[in-house]
Design a protein around this motif. Structure first.
Motif, PDB file in Angstrom:
ATOM      1  N   LYS A 224      -1.834 -60.512   8.015  1.00 45.24           N
ATOM      2  CA  LYS A 224      -0.858 -61.471   8.525  1.00 45.24           C
ATOM      3  C   LYS A 224       0.485 -60.827   8.868  1.00 45.24           C
ATOM      4  O   LYS A 224       1.343 -61.465   9.471  1.00 45.24           O
ATOM      5  N   TYR A 225       0.680 -59.573   8.477  1.00 44.58           N
ATOM      6  CA  TYR A 225       1.944 -58.908   8.744  1.00 44.58           C
ATOM      7  C   TYR A 225       2.091 -58.670  10.245  1.00 44.58           C
ATOM      8  O   TYR A 225       1.114 -58.387  10.942  1.00 44.58           O
ATOM      9  N   THR A 226       3.296 -58.776  10.741  1.00 48.01           N
ATOM     10  CA  THR A 226       3.536 -58.669  12.184  1.00 48.01           C
ATOM     11  C   THR A 226       4.422 -57.471  12.507  1.00 48.01           C
ATOM     12  O   THR A 226       4.879 -56.748  11.620  1.00 48.01           O
ATOM     13  N   GLY A 227       4.691 -57.290  13.800  1.00 50.13           N
ATOM     14  CA  GLY A 227       5.537 -56.194  14.232  1.00 50.13           C
ATOM     15  C   GLY A 227       4.926 -54.843  13.893  1.00 50.13           C
ATOM     16  O   GLY A 227       3.715 -54.692  13.794  1.00 50.13           O
ATOM     17  N   LYS A 228       5.785 -53.845  13.728  1.00 49.25           N
ATOM     18  CA  LYS A 228       5.306 -52.499  13.434  1.00 49.25           C
ATOM     19  C   LYS A 228       4.498 -52.443  12.141  1.00 49.25           C
ATOM     20  O   LYS A 228       3.523 -51.697  12.052  1.00 49.25           O
ATOM     21  N   CYS A 229       4.906 -53.227  11.139  1.00 50.82           N
ATOM     22  CA  CYS A 229       4.176 -53.207   9.865  1.00 50.82           C
ATOM     23  C   CYS A 229       2.719 -53.631  10.067  1.00 50.82           C
ATOM     24  O   CYS A 229       1.805 -53.054   9.474  1.00 50.82           O
ATOM     25  N   GLY A 230       2.517 -54.629  10.918  1.00 51.52           N
ATOM     26  CA  GLY A 230       1.162 -55.107  11.164  1.00 51.52           C
ATOM     27  C   GLY A 230       0.291 -54.085  11.868  1.00 51.52           C
ATOM     28  O   GLY A 230      -0.946 -54.157  11.795  1.00 51.52           O
ATOM     29  N   GLU A 231       0.912 -53.119  12.553  1.00 54.31           N
ATOM     30  CA  GLU A 231       0.170 -52.096  13.279  1.00 54.31           C
ATOM     31  C   GLU A 231       0.132 -50.753  12.560  1.00 54.31           C
ATOM     32  O   GLU A 231      -0.522 -49.811  13.021  1.00 54.31           O
ATOM     33  N   CYS A 232       0.812 -50.658  11.423  1.00 54.79           N
ATOM     34  CA  CYS A 232       1.024 -49.353  10.787  1.00 54.79           C
ATOM     35  C   CYS A 232      -0.182 -48.875   9.989  1.00 54.79           C
ATOM     36  O   CYS A 232      -0.781 -49.646   9.223  1.00 54.79           O
ATOM     37  N   GLU A 233      -0.490 -47.610  10.131  1.00 56.36           N
ATOM     38  CA  GLU A 233      -1.599 -47.011   9.389  1.00 56.36           C
ATOM     39  C   GLU A 233      -1.284 -46.832   7.911  1.00 56.36           C
ATOM     40  O   GLU A 233      -2.177 -46.569   7.101  1.00 56.36           O
ATOM     41  N   PHE A 234      -0.019 -47.010   7.541  1.00 55.66           N
ATOM     42  CA  PHE A 234       0.374 -46.877   6.140  1.00 55.66           C
ATOM     43  C   PHE A 234       0.565 -48.231   5.457  1.00 55.66           C
ATOM     44  O   PHE A 234       1.124 -48.298   4.358  1.00 55.66           O
ATOM     45  N   ILE A 235       0.098 -49.293   6.062  1.00 59.47           N
ATOM     46  CA  ILE A 235       0.370 -50.621   5.523  1.00 59.47           C
ATOM     47  C   ILE A 235      -0.177 -50.806   4.113  1.00 59.47           C
ATOM     48  O   ILE A 235       0.411 -51.495   3.280  1.00 59.47           O
ATOM     49  N   ASN A 236      -1.296 -50.175   3.796  1.00 60.61           N
ATOM     50  CA  ASN A 236      -1.907 -50.358   2.479  1.00 60.61           C
ATOM     51  C   ASN A 236      -1.120 -49.701   1.354  1.00 60.61           C
ATOM     52  O   ASN A 236      -1.290 -50.067   0.191  1.00 60.61           O
ATOM     53  N   VAL A 237      -0.271 -48.723   1.696  1.00 59.77           N
ATOM     54  CA  VAL A 237       0.512 -48.073   0.652  1.00 59.77           C
ATOM     55  C   VAL A 237       1.997 -48.404   0.752  1.00 59.77           C
ATOM     56  O   VAL A 237       2.745 -48.161  -0.187  1.00 59.77           O
ATOM     57  N   CYS A 238       2.416 -48.955   1.884  1.00 60.88           N
ATOM     58  CA  CYS A 238       3.823 -49.279   2.084  1.00 60.88           C
ATOM     59  C   CYS A 238       4.019 -50.791   2.159  1.00 60.88           C
ATOM     60  O   CYS A 238       4.468 -51.420   1.212  1.00 60.88           O
ATOM     61  N   GLY A 239       3.701 -51.370   3.283  1.00 62.75           N
ATOM     62  CA  GLY A 239       3.829 -52.815   3.448  1.00 62.75           C
ATOM     63  C   GLY A 239       5.191 -53.276   3.911  1.00 62.75           C
ATOM     64  O   GLY A 239       5.351 -54.418   4.331  1.00 62.75           O
TER      65      GLY A 239
END
Length: 370
Positions: A313-328
């Motif tokens: 559900k995250y949007t913008g760059k966060c929603g596309e980021c490959e590091f979302i699982n460790v950063c968010g």
């Protein structure tokens, strides 16, 4: 999301025992001072809250504020939490810590005390805390806690006005004998909204977090952890990979558990002095009141909490980021800046691979035809 999902269990809960405080800090998330609200939890209700929390888990519970030592029953509540199996901690500005207070802390089995130190000198710290003598109070508190054999960590908050002093502040924290040093990157909530123009820039943010990595990599005497800086968990693997090193971070036995960035509503939350439950200490709005709706129900069934647990559900760059699982990305900062807790982290200048490729494709498509 099922109501009994074992992936999301509260491991660390801050309870704002009061909003009253004897300081008037420029960044205070709840705008504390001596005229602020004391809250409406009496002793029995505070114990009932602990009972309700224990139905879900046995987390670290931080008695926070304001200044928790302004509550006359704070140690009775702490003893009760300890007896129920919680790891009770206390967050204090340090000015009220005495040998007598330390004796009460030990009797209540307070596992850790956090002190706030926002500068390496009285001039810097007292300016940040808007109180002459605050620096001397923190130093005195650290010495008193150490003399009484009570572990303490130091939280240091930074904006443009004191970011030049980060390294020196860390050095003082070590010299005082802290078990850990937490570097806080300000989230603009409460009185912090008034210093929005003092927030550290995204570029400086990256540089500071890179400095932190280099320090932590070679540090063995004190645990270090940047707080409200989730993109550190992107920077660490990036820098470690570039250097060809296998960097394993240390953690405290009572930590929130994990090498992950924003954990609001995932393993942590805040309950304010009126019973309002928030995903973390810096969120603007609450998801409900624990005096009206059981903590367990709010923790598992709140829409906001479950939104924050669903990275899709995250949007913008966060929603596309490959590091979302460790950063968010910091969800509270996104909420404060954009009014949208699912928006991208506003103080991260990293361009995710998907975002970069999309931008390149769009640029190519919009380029003038020969």
């Amino acid at each position: 999301m099922t109501a009994n999902n074992e992936d999301f269990i509260p491991k660390w809960i801050a309870w704002e025992s009061t909003q009253r405080c004897n300081l008037n800090c420029v960044h205070c998330r709840c705008s504390s001072d001596m005229d602020a609200a004391a809250g409406d939890f009496n002793t029995a209700e505070a114990k009932k809250l602990i009972d309700d929390i224990c139905e879900v888990s046995k987390p670290v519970m931080v008695l926070s504020g304001g200044e928790p030592l302004l509550r006359e029953d704070i140690f009775e509540i702490a003893r009760y939490g300890t007896a129920k199996g919680l790891r009770m901690c206390m967050a204090t500005n340090g000015t009220l810590v005495t040998d007598q207070v330390c004796a009460q802390m030990k009797e209540a089995d307070i596992k850790m005390v956090s002190l706030s130190l926002d500068g390496s000198t009285a001039a810097i710290h007292d300016d940040f805390r808007s109180c002459e003598g605050a620096f001397a109070g923190v130093v005195r508190a650290a010495e008193t806690l150490k003399r009484n054999g009570i572990k303490f960590l130091i939280n240091s908050s930074f904006t443009k006005r004191n970011q030049h002093d980060i390294g020196a502040t860390f050095k003082v924290a070590k010299e005082l004998g802290a078990t850990a040093w937490y570097m806080f990157m300000i989230v603009p909530t409460g009185r912090g909204e008034e210093i929005m123009n003092e927030l550290i820039s995204a570029e400086d943010y990256e540089e500071i977090l890179s400095w932190h990595y280099e320090q932590e990599k070679n540090e063995s005497d004190i645990l270090m952890r940047p707080t409200c800086a989730p993109h550190y968990y992107r920077i660490v693997p990036q820098m470690a990979k570039a250097e060809g090193v296998d960097f394993q971070r240390r953690s405290l036995t009572f930590s929130t558990g994990g090498g992950k960035g924003c954990i609001a509503a995932q393993t942590i939350c805040l309950i304010d002095c009126f019973g309002n439950l928030k995903p973390c200490s810096y969120f603007h709005s609450s998801v409900g009141n624990v005096k009206q709706i059981p903590f367990k129900e709010l923790w598992y069934n709140s829409k906001v909490f479950n939104d924050l647990r669903d990275f899709k559900k995250y949007t913008g760059k966060c929603g596309e980021c490959e590091f979302i699982n460790v950063c968010g990305g910091c969800r509270a900062r996104a909420d404060a800046v954009y009014g949208d807790y699912l928006a991208e982290e506003p103080f991260c200048n990293y361009i995710p691979n998907r975002t970069r490729k999309r931008m390149e494709k769009e640029a190519a498509e919009n380029a003038p035809k020969a």
